[in-house]
Structures are given as structure tokens and as C-alpha cells.
Design a protein around this motif. Structure first.
Motif, PDB file in Angstrom:
ATOM      1  N   ASP A  33      72.090  42.887 -11.786  1.00  0.00           N
ATOM      2  CA  ASP A  33      73.125  42.590 -12.778  1.00  0.00           C
ATOM      3  C   ASP A  33      73.299  41.089 -12.984  1.00  0.00           C
ATOM      4  OD1 ASP A  33      73.446  45.309 -12.947  1.00  0.00           O
ATOM      5  OD2 ASP A  33      75.422  45.351 -11.990  1.00  0.00           O
ATOM      6  N   CYS A  34      72.889  40.292 -12.000  1.00  0.00           N
ATOM      7  CA  CYS A  34      73.003  38.832 -12.099  1.00  0.00           C
ATOM      8  C   CYS A  34      72.142  38.267 -13.230  1.00  0.00           C
ATOM      9  CB  CYS A  34      72.639  38.175 -10.769  1.00  0.00           C
ATOM     10  SG  CYS A  34      70.974  38.560 -10.179  1.00  0.00           S
ATOM     11  N   PHE A  35      71.218  39.070 -13.765  1.00  0.00           N
ATOM     12  CA  PHE A  35      70.366  38.612 -14.864  1.00  0.00           C
ATOM     13  C   PHE A  35      70.897  39.032 -16.230  1.00  0.00           C
ATOM     14  CE2 PHE A  35      67.317  39.213 -11.271  1.00  0.00           C
ATOM     15  CZ  PHE A  35      67.176  37.860 -10.987  1.00  0.00           C
ATOM     16  N   SER A  36      72.090  39.634 -16.252  1.00  0.00           N
ATOM     17  CA  SER A  36      72.635  40.140 -17.515  1.00  0.00           C
ATOM     18  C   SER A  36      72.960  39.011 -18.495  1.00  0.00           C
ATOM     19  CB  SER A  36      73.856  41.019 -17.274  1.00  0.00           C
ATOM     20  OG  SER A  36      74.874  40.276 -16.642  1.00  0.00           O
ATOM     21  N   HIS A  37      73.038  37.775 -18.026  1.00  0.00           N
ATOM     22  CA  HIS A  37      73.229  36.640 -18.942  1.00  0.00           C
ATOM     23  C   HIS A  37      71.912  36.238 -19.623  1.00  0.00           C
ATOM     24  CE1 HIS A  37      71.780  34.607 -15.350  1.00  0.00           C
ATOM     25  NE2 HIS A  37      71.543  33.522 -16.080  1.00  0.00           N
ATOM     26  N   LEU A  38      70.791  36.738 -19.097  1.00  0.00           N
ATOM     27  CA  LEU A  38      69.474  36.438 -19.668  1.00  0.00           C
ATOM     28  C   LEU A  38      68.964  37.557 -20.574  1.00  0.00           C
ATOM     29  CD1 LEU A  38      67.648  35.041 -16.493  1.00  0.00           C
ATOM     30  CD2 LEU A  38      68.649  33.725 -18.383  1.00  0.00           C
ATOM     31  N   CYS A  39      69.312  38.795 -20.207  1.00  0.00           N
ATOM     32  CA  CYS A  39      68.827  39.953 -20.952  1.00  0.00           C
ATOM     33  C   CYS A  39      69.679  41.165 -20.578  1.00  0.00           C
ATOM     34  CB  CYS A  39      67.352  40.221 -20.642  1.00  0.00           C
ATOM     35  SG  CYS A  39      67.030  40.685 -18.924  1.00  0.00           S
ATOM     36  N   GLU A  40      69.498  42.225 -21.320  1.00  0.00           N
ATOM     37  CA  GLU A  40      70.145  43.492 -20.980  1.00  0.00           C
ATOM     38  C   GLU A  40      69.485  44.024 -19.703  1.00  0.00           C
ATOM     39  OE1 GLU A  40      70.869  47.882 -23.023  1.00  0.00           O
ATOM     40  OE2 GLU A  40      69.200  46.649 -23.714  1.00  0.00           O
ATOM     41  N   VAL A  41      70.272  44.615 -18.813  1.00  0.00           N
ATOM     42  CA  VAL A  41      69.741  45.187 -17.573  1.00  0.00           C
ATOM     43  C   VAL A  41      70.013  46.688 -17.588  1.00  0.00           C
ATOM     44  CG1 VAL A  41      69.835  45.160 -15.054  1.00  0.00           C
ATOM     45  CG2 VAL A  41      70.170  43.028 -16.322  1.00  0.00           C
ATOM     46  N   VAL A  42      68.942  47.476 -17.436  1.00  0.00           N
ATOM     47  CA  VAL A  42      69.036  48.934 -17.499  1.00  0.00           C
ATOM     48  C   VAL A  42      68.435  49.509 -16.219  1.00  0.00           C
ATOM     49  CG1 VAL A  42      68.229  50.989 -18.730  1.00  0.00           C
ATOM     50  CG2 VAL A  42      68.852  48.935 -20.016  1.00  0.00           C
ATOM     51  N   TYR A  43      69.131  50.487 -15.640  1.00  0.00           N
ATOM     52  CA  TYR A  43      68.629  51.187 -14.454  1.00  0.00           C
ATOM     53  C   TYR A  43      68.350  52.637 -14.826  1.00  0.00           C
ATOM     54  CZ  TYR A  43      70.684  47.147 -12.112  1.00  0.00           C
ATOM     55  OH  TYR A  43      71.007  45.863 -11.721  1.00  0.00           O
ATOM     56  N   PHE A  44      67.123  53.066 -14.631  1.00  0.00           N
ATOM     57  CA  PHE A  44      66.752  54.446 -14.908  1.00  0.00           C
ATOM     58  C   PHE A  44      66.798  55.266 -13.631  1.00  0.00           C
ATOM     59  CE2 PHE A  44      63.890  53.158 -18.668  1.00  0.00           C
ATOM     60  CZ  PHE A  44      64.870  53.471 -19.580  1.00  0.00           C
ATOM     61  N   PRO A  45      67.226  56.537 -13.736  1.00  0.00           N
ATOM     62  CA  PRO A  45      67.190  57.415 -12.562  1.00  0.00           C
ATOM     63  C   PRO A  45      65.753  57.620 -12.088  1.00  0.00           C
ATOM     64  CG  PRO A  45      68.369  58.458 -14.389  1.00  0.00           C
ATOM     65  CD  PRO A  45      67.756  57.199 -14.921  1.00  0.00           C
ATOM     66  N   ARG A  46      65.603  57.647 -10.793  1.00  0.00           N
ATOM     67  CA  ARG A  46      64.290  57.926 -10.208  1.00  0.00           C
ATOM     68  C   ARG A  46      63.954  59.401 -10.391  1.00  0.00           C
ATOM     69  NH1 ARG A  46      62.286  54.493  -5.879  1.00  0.00           N
ATOM     70  NH2 ARG A  46      61.456  56.401  -4.986  1.00  0.00           N
ATOM     71  N   THR A  47      62.664  59.702 -10.375  1.00  0.00           N
ATOM     72  CA  THR A  47      62.226  61.092 -10.419  1.00  0.00           C
ATOM     73  C   THR A  47      62.577  61.724  -9.075  1.00  0.00           C
ATOM     74  OG1 THR A  47      60.428  60.495 -11.909  1.00  0.00           O
ATOM     75  CG2 THR A  47      60.238  62.613 -10.765  1.00  0.00           C
ATOM     76  N   PRO A  48      63.341  62.813  -9.064  1.00  0.00           N
ATOM     77  CA  PRO A  48      63.776  63.416  -7.801  1.00  0.00           C
ATOM     78  C   PRO A  48      62.607  63.805  -6.893  1.00  0.00           C
ATOM     79  CG  PRO A  48      64.881  64.446  -9.670  1.00  0.00           C
ATOM     80  CD  PRO A  48      63.819  63.544 -10.227  1.00  0.00           C
ATOM     81  N   SER A  49      62.782  63.579  -5.614  1.00  0.00           N
ATOM     82  CA  SER A  49      61.850  64.012  -4.554  1.00  0.00           C
ATOM     83  C   SER A  49      60.461  63.404  -4.661  1.00  0.00           C
ATOM     84  CB  SER A  49      61.727  65.546  -4.544  1.00  0.00           C
ATOM     85  OG  SER A  49      62.988  66.132  -4.395  1.00  0.00           O
ATOM     86  N   ILE A  50      60.335  62.268  -5.331  1.00  0.00           N
ATOM     87  CA  ILE A  50      59.028  61.607  -5.456  1.00  0.00           C
ATOM     88  C   ILE A  50      59.185  60.160  -5.004  1.00  0.00           C
ATOM     89  CG2 ILE A  50      57.221  60.823  -7.029  1.00  0.00           C
ATOM     90  CD1 ILE A  50      57.103  63.628  -7.419  1.00  0.00           C
ATOM     91  N   SER A  51      58.393  59.755  -4.033  1.00  0.00           N
ATOM     92  CA  SER A  51      58.329  58.347  -3.651  1.00  0.00           C
ATOM     93  C   SER A  51      56.997  58.086  -2.980  1.00  0.00           C
ATOM     94  CB  SER A  51      59.476  57.966  -2.708  1.00  0.00           C
ATOM     95  OG  SER A  51      59.216  58.406  -1.399  1.00  0.00           O
ATOM     96  N   THR A  52      56.538  56.846  -3.108  1.00  0.00           N
ATOM     97  CA  THR A  52      55.284  56.477  -2.458  1.00  0.00           C
ATOM     98  C   THR A  52      55.390  56.669  -0.956  1.00  0.00           C
ATOM     99  OG1 THR A  52      54.774  54.919  -4.213  1.00  0.00           O
ATOM    100  CG2 THR A  52      53.654  54.578  -2.110  1.00  0.00           C
ATOM    101  N   THR A  53      56.516  56.271  -0.383  1.00  0.00           N
ATOM    102  CA  THR A  53      56.705  56.399   1.066  1.00  0.00           C
ATOM    103  C   THR A  53      56.578  57.855   1.501  1.00  0.00           C
ATOM    104  OG1 THR A  53      58.116  54.450   1.082  1.00  0.00           O
ATOM    105  CG2 THR A  53      58.290  55.926   2.975  1.00  0.00           C
ATOM    106  N   SER A  54      57.206  58.778   0.764  1.00  0.00           N
ATOM    107  CA  SER A  54      57.124  60.191   1.153  1.00  0.00           C
ATOM    108  C   SER A  54      55.709  60.733   0.976  1.00  0.00           C
ATOM    109  CB  SER A  54      58.139  61.039   0.384  1.00  0.00           C
ATOM    110  OG  SER A  54      57.845  61.067  -0.989  1.00  0.00           O
TER     111      SER A  54
END
Length: 135
Positions: free
Chosen positions: A101-122
Motif C-alpha cells: 500500500d506504500c506505493f499507492s502514491h505511485l500507482c493503483e495497488v490491487v491484491y488478487f485472491p490466490r488460487t485455493p490450495s495451490i502453492s509452489t511450496t505445497s
């Protein structure tokens, strides 16, 4: 032309990576992706990536909605990258919610939901488990 920027390691590329990049690309005309360097990945995650930075950059660059790829060498340079590519929007997964959010003065900041139950670590853990079971 609206430019979108996002960052990630993109190791063991999976459907979650594909979906976030696809959704990010739909927000503008040009999607630029920062791929974490091998050294940065070790710093962030305490381990080397499975695929090298060049291989990961090649995978991401091969996607039809990615206009450009660059090597992200430092988390502290995010503002510089946003400015260098004249990004209108920064997109990150919601596991990072609020952290950029600290970059909101430079550009819009958007957070997308992660795909459930999927991660590289898992995925890596499943592979290790299967290897251990075979031995």
C-alpha cells in the motif's frame, strides 16, 4: 496505454501463477512482470528455486498476455521498477495484502485472491513426499 506490473518467483509454474498473470493482464494493455532473481529467492524463502531465473523468466515471457519480463533483484527497488516501467497498477496476490500500500502514491495497488490450495511450496512438499515413499 495502461501498464500493469507484478512480481513473483514463478518457480514450478502452476495454475495459480497462470490465473494471477491472466487476471493482471486483463487490467490494462501492457503487463510487465518482475521475476525474482535466484539470489532474491534465497533471501526471501531461504532456498534456491527449482528452476533458474533464466528458465523462470523464459516461462513467464512465453505467455501471450505478458508484454515484458525483467529480473527483480531487490525488494527495496519496487518503487524504482514501478517508475521505470511507468506502471499504472501494481498487482500482487492477497497473501501480500497491505504490504505494498506504500506505493499507492505511485500507482493503483490491487491484491488478487490466490488460487485455493495451490502453492509452489505445497507442490514441492508433495513431490518430496512421493520421492521418500519410493525410496
Amino acid at each position: 496505454m495502461k501498464t500493469i506490473i507484478t512480481f513473483g518467483t514463478f518457480d514450478v509454474f502452476h495454475i495459480g501463477h497462470l490465473r494471477i498473470l491472466e487476471r493482471a493482464g486483463q487490467l490494462g494493455e501492457r503487463l510487465i512482470v518482475g521475476v525474482s532473481s535466484d539470489a532474491l529467492n534465497i533471501e526471501k524463502k531461504g532456498r534456491s528455486p527449482i528452476y533458474s531465473q533464466d528458465e523462470r523468466m523464459g516461462i513467464v515471457a512465453g505467455l501471450k498476455y505478458v508484454a515484458g519480463v525483467f529480473l527483480e533483484e531487490s525488494l527495496e527497488q519496487k518503487a524504482d521498477y514501478i517508475l521505470r516501467f511507468n506502471a499504472d497498477t501494481l498487482v500482487m496476490g492477497d497473501d501480500w495484502a497491505g504490504r505494498f500500500d506504500c506505493f499507492s502514491h505511485l500507482c493503483e495497488v490491487v491484491y488478487f485472491p490466490r488460487t485455493p490450495s495451490i502453492s509452489t511450496t505445497s507442490i514441492i512438499e508433495v513431490i518430496k513426499f512421493k520421492e521418500d515413499a519410493v525410496v
